[in-house]
Design an enzyme around this catalytic site. Structure first.
Site, PDB file in Angstrom:
ATOM      1  N   TRP A   1     -10.097   0.795  -5.969  1.00 19.99           N
ATOM      2  CA  TRP A   1     -11.070   1.163  -6.998  1.00 19.99           C
ATOM      3  C   TRP A   1     -10.525   2.192  -7.976  1.00 19.99           C
ATOM      4  O   TRP A   1     -11.115   2.445  -9.014  1.00 19.99           O
ATOM      5  CB  TRP A   1     -12.339   1.752  -6.346  1.00 19.99           C
ATOM      6  CG  TRP A   1     -11.996   2.786  -5.307  1.00 19.99           C
ATOM      7  CD1 TRP A   1     -11.909   2.568  -3.959  1.00 19.99           C
ATOM      8  CD2 TRP A   1     -11.623   4.152  -5.513  1.00 19.99           C
ATOM      9  NE1 TRP A   1     -11.501   3.719  -3.316  1.00 19.99           N
ATOM     10  CE2 TRP A   1     -11.324   4.710  -4.250  1.00 19.99           C
ATOM     11  CE3 TRP A   1     -11.505   4.977  -6.643  1.00 19.99           C
ATOM     12  CZ2 TRP A   1     -10.921   6.033  -4.081  1.00 19.99           C
ATOM     13  CZ3 TRP A   1     -11.098   6.287  -6.470  1.00 19.99           C
ATOM     14  CH2 TRP A   1     -10.817   6.801  -5.211  1.00 19.99           C
ATOM     15  N   ASN A   2      -9.392   2.840  -7.651  1.00 15.91           N
ATOM     16  CA  ASN A   2      -9.041   4.031  -8.438  1.00 15.91           C
ATOM     17  C   ASN A   2      -8.533   3.698  -9.837  1.00 15.91           C
ATOM     18  O   ASN A   2      -8.748   4.464 -10.766  1.00 15.91           O
ATOM     19  CB  ASN A   2      -8.064   4.925  -7.662  1.00 15.91           C
ATOM     20  CG  ASN A   2      -6.748   4.255  -7.379  1.00 15.91           C
ATOM     21  OD1 ASN A   2      -6.668   3.035  -7.252  1.00 15.91           O
ATOM     22  ND2 ASN A   2      -5.703   5.046  -7.281  1.00 15.91           N
TER      23      ASN A   2
ATOM     24  N   LYS B   1     -10.439  -9.978  -4.960  1.00 10.93           N
ATOM     25  CA  LYS B   1     -11.504  -9.147  -4.373  1.00 10.93           C
ATOM     26  C   LYS B   1     -11.342  -7.722  -4.881  1.00 10.93           C
ATOM     27  O   LYS B   1     -10.507  -6.965  -4.406  1.00 10.93           O
ATOM     28  CB  LYS B   1     -11.462  -9.148  -2.842  1.00 10.93           C
ATOM     29  CG  LYS B   1     -12.830  -8.698  -2.318  1.00 10.93           C
ATOM     30  CD  LYS B   1     -12.838  -8.191  -0.908  1.00 10.93           C
ATOM     31  CE  LYS B   1     -12.498  -6.738  -0.767  1.00 10.93           C
ATOM     32  NZ  LYS B   1     -13.382  -5.801  -1.494  1.00 10.93           N
TER      33      LYS B   1
ATOM     34  N   GLY C   1      -4.184  -0.570  -1.647  1.00 12.94           N
ATOM     35  CA  GLY C   1      -5.183   0.243  -0.960  1.00 12.94           C
ATOM     36  C   GLY C   1      -4.518   1.224  -0.018  1.00 12.94           C
ATOM     37  O   GLY C   1      -3.346   1.581  -0.186  1.00 12.94           O
TER      38      GLY C   1
ATOM     39  N   GLU D   1       0.759  -2.386  -1.518  1.00  9.37           N
ATOM     40  CA  GLU D   1       0.979  -1.184  -2.339  1.00  9.37           C
ATOM     41  C   GLU D   1       0.024  -0.132  -1.803  1.00  9.37           C
ATOM     42  O   GLU D   1      -1.197  -0.238  -1.962  1.00  9.37           O
ATOM     43  CB  GLU D   1       0.703  -1.494  -3.798  1.00  9.37           C
ATOM     44  CG  GLU D   1       1.624  -2.583  -4.317  1.00  9.37           C
ATOM     45  CD  GLU D   1       1.914  -2.483  -5.796  1.00  9.37           C
ATOM     46  OE1 GLU D   1       0.970  -2.257  -6.565  1.00  9.37           O
ATOM     47  OE2 GLU D   1       3.086  -2.650  -6.187  1.00  9.37           O
TER      48      GLU D   1
ATOM     49  N   CYS E   1      -2.611   6.888  -7.059  1.00  7.84           N
ATOM     50  CA  CYS E   1      -1.617   6.701  -5.998  1.00  7.84           C
ATOM     51  C   CYS E   1      -0.398   7.554  -6.268  1.00  7.84           C
ATOM     52  O   CYS E   1       0.271   8.011  -5.345  1.00  7.84           O
ATOM     53  CB  CYS E   1      -1.241   5.234  -5.869  1.00  7.84           C
ATOM     54  SG  CYS E   1      -0.748   4.500  -7.412  1.00  7.84           S
TER      55      CYS E   1
HETATM   56  P1  NAD Z   1      -8.940   0.760   1.031  1.00  5.52           P
HETATM   57  O1  NAD Z   1      -7.799   0.471   1.915  1.00  5.52           O
HETATM   58  O2  NAD Z   1     -10.126   1.440   1.616  1.00  5.52           O
HETATM   59  O3  NAD Z   1      -9.505  -0.559   0.348  1.00  5.52           O
HETATM   60  C1  NAD Z   1      -8.684  -1.395  -0.451  1.00  5.52           C
HETATM   61  C2  NAD Z   1      -9.276  -2.790  -0.495  1.00  5.52           C
HETATM   62  O4  NAD Z   1      -9.162  -3.399   0.802  1.00  5.52           O
HETATM   63  C3  NAD Z   1     -10.755  -2.829  -0.861  1.00  5.52           C
HETATM   64  O5  NAD Z   1     -10.967  -3.934  -1.712  1.00  5.52           O
HETATM   65  C4  NAD Z   1     -11.426  -3.047   0.503  1.00  5.52           C
HETATM   66  O6  NAD Z   1     -12.683  -3.672   0.410  1.00  5.52           O
HETATM   67  C5  NAD Z   1     -10.417  -3.942   1.193  1.00  5.52           C
HETATM   68  N1  NAD Z   1     -10.454  -3.935   2.656  1.00  5.52           N
HETATM   69  C6  NAD Z   1     -10.872  -2.952   3.498  1.00  5.52           C
HETATM   70  N2  NAD Z   1     -10.681  -3.307   4.777  1.00  5.52           N
HETATM   71  C7  NAD Z   1     -10.122  -4.547   4.765  1.00  5.52           C
HETATM   72  C8  NAD Z   1      -9.668  -5.446   5.773  1.00  5.52           C
HETATM   73  N3  NAD Z   1      -9.741  -5.135   7.073  1.00  5.52           N
HETATM   74  N4  NAD Z   1      -9.125  -6.627   5.401  1.00  5.52           N
HETATM   75  C9  NAD Z   1      -9.003  -6.950   4.102  1.00  5.52           C
HETATM   76  N5  NAD Z   1      -9.412  -6.134   3.085  1.00  5.52           N
HETATM   77  C10 NAD Z   1      -9.962  -4.948   3.423  1.00  5.52           C
HETATM   78  O7  NAD Z   1      -8.339   1.630  -0.167  1.00  5.52           O
HETATM   79  P2  NAD Z   1      -9.098   2.260  -1.427  1.00  5.52           P
HETATM   80  O8  NAD Z   1      -9.900   3.444  -0.970  1.00  5.52           O
HETATM   81  O9  NAD Z   1      -9.785   1.204  -2.199  1.00  5.52           O
HETATM   82  O10 NAD Z   1      -7.873   2.756  -2.307  1.00  5.52           O
HETATM   83  C11 NAD Z   1      -7.280   4.016  -2.189  1.00  5.52           C
HETATM   84  C12 NAD Z   1      -5.880   3.888  -1.637  1.00  5.52           C
HETATM   85  O11 NAD Z   1      -5.128   2.981  -2.425  1.00  5.52           O
HETATM   86  C13 NAD Z   1      -5.099   5.181  -1.683  1.00  5.52           C
HETATM   87  O12 NAD Z   1      -4.395   5.339  -0.469  1.00  5.52           O
HETATM   88  C14 NAD Z   1      -4.125   4.971  -2.832  1.00  5.52           C
HETATM   89  O13 NAD Z   1      -2.956   5.744  -2.749  1.00  5.52           O
HETATM   90  C15 NAD Z   1      -3.852   3.518  -2.726  1.00  5.52           C
HETATM   91  N6  NAD Z   1      -3.337   2.980  -3.976  1.00  5.52           N
HETATM   92  C16 NAD Z   1      -2.025   2.612  -4.038  1.00  5.52           C
HETATM   93  C17 NAD Z   1      -1.501   2.141  -5.226  1.00  5.52           C
HETATM   94  C18 NAD Z   1      -0.054   1.744  -5.330  1.00  5.52           C
HETATM   95  O14 NAD Z   1       0.319   1.185  -6.343  1.00  5.52           O
HETATM   96  N7  NAD Z   1       0.791   2.003  -4.351  1.00  5.52           N
HETATM   97  C19 NAD Z   1      -2.323   2.020  -6.350  1.00  5.52           C
HETATM   98  C20 NAD Z   1      -3.657   2.403  -6.242  1.00  5.52           C
HETATM   99  C21 NAD Z   1      -4.155   2.876  -5.049  1.00  5.52           C
END
Ligand code: NAD
Length: 455
Positions: A130-131, A154, A205, A227, A261
């Site tokens: 979401w960020n 998604k 995520g 990522e 991130c």
């Molecule tokens: P999250 O892991 O909580 O959720 C990410 C996505 O995964 C959401 O769409 C969520 O609904 C889905 N999800 C959750 N559980 C799942 C499962 N068991 N199976 C499949 N999908 C599932 O992360 P968040 O809070 O949305 O994002 C924040 C994180 O993302 C931070 O750690 C940030 O550093 C990272 N991030 C990384 C990058 C990068 O480029 N490396 C970019 C942006 C954010």
């Protein structure tokens, strides 16, 4: 139903119908059926659709930014920046799609020819955060669509309205409904999507979710890209200008309310300039206006996710218990919504969670170091490896240090920066795979190796 809330005041924006295991399966079958015709469409026609999508985004920046701000709490100017930034990324993908996936003859003699061609992966899952929903989503779905894949997208449950806007605009631009398919809901919808026979998984995520997905996908033998988070360090050398470095790094730590991130998450400052740096850094942080994210002047907004407040409260308590000095902030703000004071600690060390685990909020630790060797050892003392930076006027010194840092992206005199021309990748627990650059286009294809012997 999925309840969409405004993190700035906790109010309900709307309820959205969420996907179920059955609807996810039906959507997957739709995408599977639609993909071959899209792959058979000439690249020039796919480019036309993406150009129209870009034009629609550009026309609607104001309304799209307002939606993004309402559901994730991103200050409105930063929402606009994100959408405008996606336009630049789309330009890069449009300009480079043909070149990155062109057929290539790599060897030819009288008898043999060796060629490489590229085929789309098929129907791929794009599970997003979401960020920066426009950035992290667009880094995947734009090149995936250009290279002939169908995308089951998604968006995060915290950026679902933005995900639906993206789908609406892509469809209006001419991408068939079966070729870009949004799925609405939380983790269980992601799990249901991954239970389908998708041909690739592109996830952005947290490490915790990424690790679960990696475990589930292990035996499936499909492309898996993760990522994940970071704990990005920066070192300010003794010859750097402490005030300029502080102003740049305060922005790098606090932009998007610290929820990037590649936010600066740890700062090491050589002891000779430490105090001057800290003074300028705290002044810069105090100068950031916190308030209603719809207000043009706001720079710090609420946290997007309420449970994350507890993570920051725990990091503050842990740092204080282990002897850190609080320079500003440090508390949750008691008002409706999810607010946390911009927080700066000094006197920190690597026993503290603040210096080890991703904070993903407006909180930073500044540690005094004796010199380059200590700074380098501390920068590499992490399970993550997304970005790292060095501030010094001495390019040779910066290059020497950054060459030894284990991170996918390195910064000299800058921070919190992503370029469409450069590959974006993490090391260690920051993930596997990459987006952006020409590699981030061909990444959505399978190379086919042709060995052709003339009769
Ligand atoms: P999250 O892991 O909580 O959720 C990410 C996505 O995964 C959401 O769409 C969520 O609904 C889905 N999800 C959750 N559980 C799942 C499962 N068991 N199976 C499949 N999908 C599932 O992360 P968040 O809070 O949305 O994002 C924040 C994180 O993302 C931070 O750690 C940030 O550093 C990272 N991030 C990384 C990058 C990068 O480029 N490396 C970019 C942006 C954010």
């Amino acid at each position: 139903m999925l309840t969409v809330r405004n993190p700035a005041d906790g109010s309900v924006i709307c309820e959205l119908p969420a996907d179920t295991a059955e609807s996810v399966q039906a959507k997957f079958e739709l995408a599977r059926a639609a993909q071959p015709a899209w792959a058979g469409t000439p690249l020039e026609e796919r480019l036309v659709a993406i150009r129209r999508f870009r034009a629609l985004l550009a026309e609607q920046v104001e309304a799209l930014a307002a939606t993004l701000t309402s559901e994730v709490g991103k200050p409105i100017r930063q929402s606009r920046n994100e959408i405008n930034g996606l336009l630049t990324r789309i330009d890069f993908f449009i300009d480079n799609a043909a070149g990155a996936t062109a057929d290539e003859t790599v060897f030819a003699d009288a008898a043999m020819t060796e060629r490489i061609t590229h085929e789309p992966l098929g129907a791929v899952a794009n599970i997003s955060a979401w960020n920066y929903p426009y950035f992290v989503g667009g880094n995947v779905f734009v090149p995936a669509l250009l290279t002939g894949n169908a995308v089951l997208y998604k968006p995060s449950e915290f950026a679902a309205l933005t995900g639906l806007h993206i789908a609406r605009l892509l469809h209006a631009a001419g991408v068939p409904p079966g070729v870009f398919v949004p799925l609405i809901g939380a983790g269980e919808v992601g799990t249901a999507l991954l239970a389908q026979k998708v041909d690739g998984v592109f996830f952005t995520g947290s490490h915790a979710t990424g690790a679960k997905i990696a475990a589930a996908m292990g035996p499936r033998m499909v492309k898996l890209q993760l990522e994940l988070g970071g704990k990005d360090p920066t070192y300010v050398c003794d010859d750097a200008d402490p005030v300029l470095a502080a102003e740049s790094l305060a922005d790098g730590a606090m932009y998007n309310t610290g929820q990037s991130c590649c936010s600066v998450e740890r700062i090491y400052v050589q002891e000779r300039i430490h105090d001057a740096f800290v003074e300028a850094f705290v002044a810069a942080v105090r100068g950031f206006k916190r308030g209603d994210p719809m207000d043009e002047a706001s720079y710090i907004g609420p946290l997007t996710r309420a449970p994350h407040l507890a993570v920051l409260v725990a990091q503050v308590a842990d740092a204080l218990a282990k002897g850190a000095t609080l320079r500003c902030g440090g508390r949750r703000i008691e008002q409706p919504g999810h607010w946390f004071e911009p927080t700066v600690f000094t006197g920190v060390d690597h026993r503290m969670e603040l210096m080890r685990e991703e904070s993903f909020g407006p909180i930073i630790g500044i540690q005094k170091v004796s010199g380059d060797d200590e700074a380098l050892a501390l920068m590499n003392d992490t399970r993550y490896g997304l970005t790292a930076g060095v501030y010094t006027p001495d390019e040779a010194r910066a290059r020497g240090l950054l060459a030894q840092v284990n991170a996918g992206s390195v910064y000299w005199n800058c921070c919190d920066r992503v370029s469409p021309r450069l590959p974006w990748s993490g090391r260690g627990d920051s993930g596997v795979g990459l987006t952006l650059s020409t590699y981030g286009i061909s990444n959505f294809t399978k190379p086919k190796a042709w060995h052709s012997r003339k009769p």
